[in-house]
Design an enzyme around this catalytic site. Structure first.
Site, PDB file in Angstrom:
ATOM      1  N   ARG A  61     -10.625  -1.637  10.203  1.00  0.00           N
ATOM      2  CA  ARG A  61     -10.039  -0.424  10.763  1.00  0.00           C
ATOM      3  C   ARG A  61     -10.586  -0.185  12.165  1.00  0.00           C
ATOM      4  O   ARG A  61     -11.660  -0.662  12.526  1.00  0.00           O
ATOM      5  CB  ARG A  61     -10.275   0.765   9.831  1.00  0.00           C
ATOM      6  CG  ARG A  61      -9.322   0.689   8.648  1.00  0.00           C
ATOM      7  CD  ARG A  61      -9.482   1.821   7.683  1.00  0.00           C
ATOM      8  NE  ARG A  61     -10.607   1.620   6.792  1.00  0.00           N
ATOM      9  CZ  ARG A  61     -10.812   2.337   5.690  1.00  0.00           C
ATOM     10  NH1 ARG A  61      -9.959   3.275   5.345  1.00  0.00           N
ATOM     11  NH2 ARG A  61     -11.859   2.102   4.919  1.00  0.00           N
ATOM     12  N   TYR A  85       0.845  -1.207   0.000  1.00  0.00           N
ATOM     13  CA  TYR A  85       0.000   0.000   0.000  1.00  0.00           C
ATOM     14  C   TYR A  85       0.875   1.250   0.000  1.00  0.00           C
ATOM     15  O   TYR A  85       0.713   2.139  -0.836  1.00  0.00           O
ATOM     16  CB  TYR A  85      -0.902  -0.040   1.228  1.00  0.00           C
ATOM     17  CG  TYR A  85      -1.861   1.116   1.385  1.00  0.00           C
ATOM     18  CD1 TYR A  85      -2.944   1.266   0.519  1.00  0.00           C
ATOM     19  CD2 TYR A  85      -1.710   2.034   2.426  1.00  0.00           C
ATOM     20  CE1 TYR A  85      -3.850   2.320   0.684  1.00  0.00           C
ATOM     21  CE2 TYR A  85      -2.619   3.076   2.596  1.00  0.00           C
ATOM     22  CZ  TYR A  85      -3.677   3.213   1.726  1.00  0.00           C
ATOM     23  OH  TYR A  85      -4.583   4.254   1.901  1.00  0.00           O
TER      24      TYR A  85
HETATM   25  P1  NAD Z   1     -12.848   1.929   0.406  1.00  0.00           P
HETATM   26  O1  NAD Z   1     -12.231   0.583   0.307  1.00  0.00           O
HETATM   27  O2  NAD Z   1     -14.174   2.058   1.082  1.00  0.00           O
HETATM   28  O3  NAD Z   1     -13.011   2.571  -1.044  1.00  0.00           O
HETATM   29  C1  NAD Z   1     -12.149   2.264  -2.133  1.00  0.00           C
HETATM   30  C2  NAD Z   1     -13.002   1.985  -3.359  1.00  0.00           C
HETATM   31  O4  NAD Z   1     -12.121   1.732  -4.471  1.00  0.00           O
HETATM   32  C3  NAD Z   1     -13.890   0.753  -3.215  1.00  0.00           C
HETATM   33  O5  NAD Z   1     -15.217   1.059  -3.616  1.00  0.00           O
HETATM   34  C4  NAD Z   1     -13.257  -0.273  -4.156  1.00  0.00           C
HETATM   35  O6  NAD Z   1     -14.178  -1.206  -4.660  1.00  0.00           O
HETATM   36  C5  NAD Z   1     -12.653   0.630  -5.213  1.00  0.00           C
HETATM   37  N1  NAD Z   1     -11.538   0.032  -5.956  1.00  0.00           N
HETATM   38  C6  NAD Z   1     -10.402  -0.513  -5.454  1.00  0.00           C
HETATM   39  N2  NAD Z   1      -9.617  -0.952  -6.457  1.00  0.00           N
HETATM   40  C7  NAD Z   1     -10.258  -0.644  -7.622  1.00  0.00           C
HETATM   41  C8  NAD Z   1      -9.940  -0.822  -8.990  1.00  0.00           C
HETATM   42  N3  NAD Z   1      -8.798  -1.417  -9.380  1.00  0.00           N
HETATM   43  N4  NAD Z   1     -10.810  -0.380  -9.926  1.00  0.00           N
HETATM   44  C9  NAD Z   1     -11.981   0.233  -9.554  1.00  0.00           C
HETATM   45  N5  NAD Z   1     -12.321   0.428  -8.263  1.00  0.00           N
HETATM   46  C10 NAD Z   1     -11.471  -0.006  -7.301  1.00  0.00           C
HETATM   47  O7  NAD Z   1     -11.770   2.877   1.106  1.00  0.00           O
HETATM   48  P2  NAD Z   1     -11.828   4.393   1.622  1.00  0.00           P
HETATM   49  O8  NAD Z   1     -11.463   4.406   3.047  1.00  0.00           O
HETATM   50  O9  NAD Z   1     -13.059   5.057   1.201  1.00  0.00           O
HETATM   51  O10 NAD Z   1     -10.584   5.000   0.842  1.00  0.00           O
HETATM   52  C11 NAD Z   1     -10.743   5.679  -0.409  1.00  0.00           C
HETATM   53  C12 NAD Z   1      -9.402   6.255  -0.841  1.00  0.00           C
HETATM   54  O11 NAD Z   1      -8.907   7.158   0.148  1.00  0.00           O
HETATM   55  C13 NAD Z   1      -8.314   5.199  -1.047  1.00  0.00           C
HETATM   56  O12 NAD Z   1      -7.526   5.555  -2.162  1.00  0.00           O
HETATM   57  C14 NAD Z   1      -7.488   5.288   0.213  1.00  0.00           C
HETATM   58  O13 NAD Z   1      -6.143   4.924  -0.002  1.00  0.00           O
HETATM   59  C15 NAD Z   1      -7.610   6.778   0.547  1.00  0.00           C
HETATM   60  N6  NAD Z   1      -7.398   6.984   1.989  1.00  0.00           N
HETATM   61  C16 NAD Z   1      -8.402   6.714   2.885  1.00  0.00           C
HETATM   62  C17 NAD Z   1      -8.156   6.895   4.246  1.00  0.00           C
HETATM   63  C18 NAD Z   1      -9.227   6.655   5.285  1.00  0.00           C
HETATM   64  O14 NAD Z   1      -8.960   6.840   6.467  1.00  0.00           O
HETATM   65  N7  NAD Z   1     -10.438   6.259   4.926  1.00  0.00           N
HETATM   66  C19 NAD Z   1      -6.894   7.296   4.690  1.00  0.00           C
HETATM   67  C20 NAD Z   1      -5.897   7.526   3.744  1.00  0.00           C
HETATM   68  C21 NAD Z   1      -6.162   7.377   2.394  1.00  0.00           C
HETATM   69  N1  UDP Z   2      -6.193  -1.320  16.008  1.00  0.00           N
HETATM   70  C1  UDP Z   2      -6.601  -1.898  17.208  1.00  0.00           C
HETATM   71  N2  UDP Z   2      -7.641  -2.774  17.184  1.00  0.00           N
HETATM   72  C2  UDP Z   2      -8.330  -3.075  16.044  1.00  0.00           C
HETATM   73  C3  UDP Z   2      -7.924  -2.479  14.831  1.00  0.00           C
HETATM   74  C4  UDP Z   2      -6.838  -1.607  14.850  1.00  0.00           C
HETATM   75  O1  UDP Z   2      -6.018  -1.642  18.258  1.00  0.00           O
HETATM   76  O2  UDP Z   2      -9.284  -3.875  16.123  1.00  0.00           O
HETATM   77  C5  UDP Z   2      -5.066  -0.358  16.025  1.00  0.00           C
HETATM   78  C6  UDP Z   2      -3.986  -0.643  14.989  1.00  0.00           C
HETATM   79  O3  UDP Z   2      -3.023  -1.528  15.534  1.00  0.00           O
HETATM   80  C7  UDP Z   2      -3.439   0.739  14.738  1.00  0.00           C
HETATM   81  C8  UDP Z   2      -4.630   1.677  14.951  1.00  0.00           C
HETATM   82  O4  UDP Z   2      -5.601   0.894  15.673  1.00  0.00           O
HETATM   83  O5  UDP Z   2      -2.445   1.071  15.693  1.00  0.00           O
HETATM   84  C9  UDP Z   2      -5.258   2.154  13.656  1.00  0.00           C
HETATM   85  O6  UDP Z   2      -5.474   1.017  12.824  1.00  0.00           O
HETATM   86  P1  UDP Z   2      -6.286   1.094  11.459  1.00  0.00           P
HETATM   87  O7  UDP Z   2      -6.266  -0.269  10.869  1.00  0.00           O
HETATM   88  O8  UDP Z   2      -7.609   1.739  11.688  1.00  0.00           O
HETATM   89  O9  UDP Z   2      -5.482   2.109  10.531  1.00  0.00           O
HETATM   90  P2  UDP Z   2      -3.927   2.446  10.291  1.00  0.00           P
HETATM   91  O10 UDP Z   2      -3.805   3.835  10.805  1.00  0.00           O
HETATM   92  O11 UDP Z   2      -3.053   1.501  11.064  1.00  0.00           O
HETATM   93  O12 UDP Z   2      -3.758   2.320   8.826  1.00  0.00           O
END
Ligand code: NAD
Ligand code: UDP
Length: 318
Positions: free
Chosen positions: A191, A150
């Site tokens: 998460r 990732y």
């Molecule tokens: P999510 O898994 O709910 O959404 C991702 C979406 O992308 C899904 O609907 C999945 O089906 C689609 N997808 C994945 N691979 C694909 C492909 N090859 N072709 C078409 N569709 C595809 O995750 P999210 O939390 O909503 O994250 C969305 C974006 O934001 C991601 O790029 C993630 O890296 C970024 N992001 C999210 C967070 C967070 O905390 N939620 C943090 C950092 C970055």
């Molecule tokens: N974590 C936890 N219990 C859970 C899931 C996650 O204690 O059931 C902890 C994990 O080890 C990390 C933090 O929560 O330190 C955030 O994890 P998450 O998977 O949400 O996202 P990350 O920031 O690690 O990508």
């Protein structure tokens, strides 16, 4: 002559964060084309949009070549497995969507002369040695650890964005998202916020990994969406951290959830390998340049997320 609505492609549109973006862009008067292969997304996230004639869904893997008919004003690349559980289950797909997917979408943006925004991540910094993390920090990333599929895919994607900007003139934006939570997160995506709430609602023990003293900063999804729109419309091409700088330990998160769900019990499980110990964004750039600050405090955001998960668990739609 009436002004044509602007049109945006949102890759990953059926995912947690991007489905909220679809809602926001539709509310702002845009035409929205969501492109998703549903590898981690939920159909329920966009079910309410399917009858909307300003909304289109293209079921497509963005890592494979594809084309889009008609004009585009913006391309928002959000497709990627995002939860550690998902990207460790889908390592090759994660590498592909960060590399091939990003380049395919950059080419579409170039062809359509559309602005391109890439969803990067705080994982760019991995287990940071600088705290809080500013955008200038180069990170402390393992290229071979369990998170590397990732982290390195996102680092490659940032490099691709800069390459397409410099060599092919695409107008680009990069955002680095820190842990975001809110309604529509999958109950089983692993998460921490969704895990703890689901466990609390089911009367199960909350699974705290390690001693629970590691920290994260949790941003509510509506604040993130507001920041994304500001970066797209008014930002420049250098990365913006988007996240809530208020830092919590996982044990503090347990306490916040217990205040709302009632007594909870915890069990400690081993800390996953390469789990970052601290994470907190420095958002000076977004605040100073774009006037963006997160508004929703954790207590308030948890109310909405707990209500959403409670309802979905009750109807079997989690
Ligand atoms: P999510 O898994 O709910 O959404 C991702 C979406 O992308 C899904 O609907 C999945 O089906 C689609 N997808 C994945 N691979 C694909 C492909 N090859 N072709 C078409 N569709 C595809 O995750 P999210 O939390 O909503 O994250 C969305 C974006 O934001 C991601 O790029 C993630 O890296 C970024 N992001 C999210 C967070 C967070 O905390 N939620 C943090 C950092 C970055
Ligand atoms: N974590 C936890 N219990 C859970 C899931 C996650 O204690 O059931 C902890 C994990 O080890 C990390 C933090 O929560 O330190 C955030 O994890 P998450 O998977 O949400 O996202 P990350 O920031 O690690 O990508």
């Amino acid at each position: 002559m009436p002004k044509m609505a602007r049109r945006v492609l949102i890759s990953g549109g059926a995912g947690f964060v991007p489905s909220h973006l679809c809602d926001r862009f539709l509310a702002d008067g845009w035409q929205v084309l969501a492109v998703d292969n549903f590898c981690t997304g939920r159909r329920a996230n966009i079910a309410h949009l399917l009858g909307n004639h300003h909304f289109e869904l293209l079921e497509q893997d963005v890592s494979a070549p594809f084309s889009v008919a008609g004009p585009l004003d913006a391309v928002l690349h959000f497709a990627s497995p995002a939860s550690p559980v998902d990207y460790m289950r889908l390592p090759i797909e994660t590498l592909q969507v960060g590399s091939l997917g990003t380049m395919n979408l950059l080419e579409i943006a170039r062809e359509k002369q559309a602005r391109f925004l890439m969803a990067s991540t705080s994982e760019i910094y991995d287990d940071p040695l600088e705290h809080p993390q500013r955008e200038s920090y180069l990170g402390n990333v393992s290229s071979i650890g369990p998170r590397s599929v990732y982290d390195e895919a996102k680092r490659f994607a940032e490099a691709a964005v800069m390459g397409w900007r410099n060599a092919r003139g695409v107008d680009t934006r990069i955002i680095r998202i820190f842990n975001t939570y809110g309604p529509r997160m999958k109950s089983g995506d692993g998460r921490v916020v969704s895990n703890f709430i689901v466990q609390a609602l089911r009367g199960e023990k909350l699974t705290v990994y390690g001693d629970g003293l590691q920290t994260r900063s949790f941003c509510y999804v509506s604040d993130l969406v507001d920041g994304i729109v500001r970066v797209l419309e008014h930002g420049d091409h250098m990365p913006y951290n988007l996240g809530n700088p208020r830092e919590f330990t996982m044990l503090e998160l347990v306490q916040e959830i217990a205040k709302q769900v009632g007594n909870v019990q915890i069990q400690h499980l081993p800390l996953p390998q390469d789990d970052p110990t601290r994470r907190k964004p420095d958002i000076t750039r977004a605040t100073h340049d774009l006037g963006w600050t997160p508004k929703v405090q954790l207590q308030e955001g948890l109310v909405a997320m707990i209500a959403d998960l409670r309802q979905r668990l009750a109807t079997g739609d989690a």
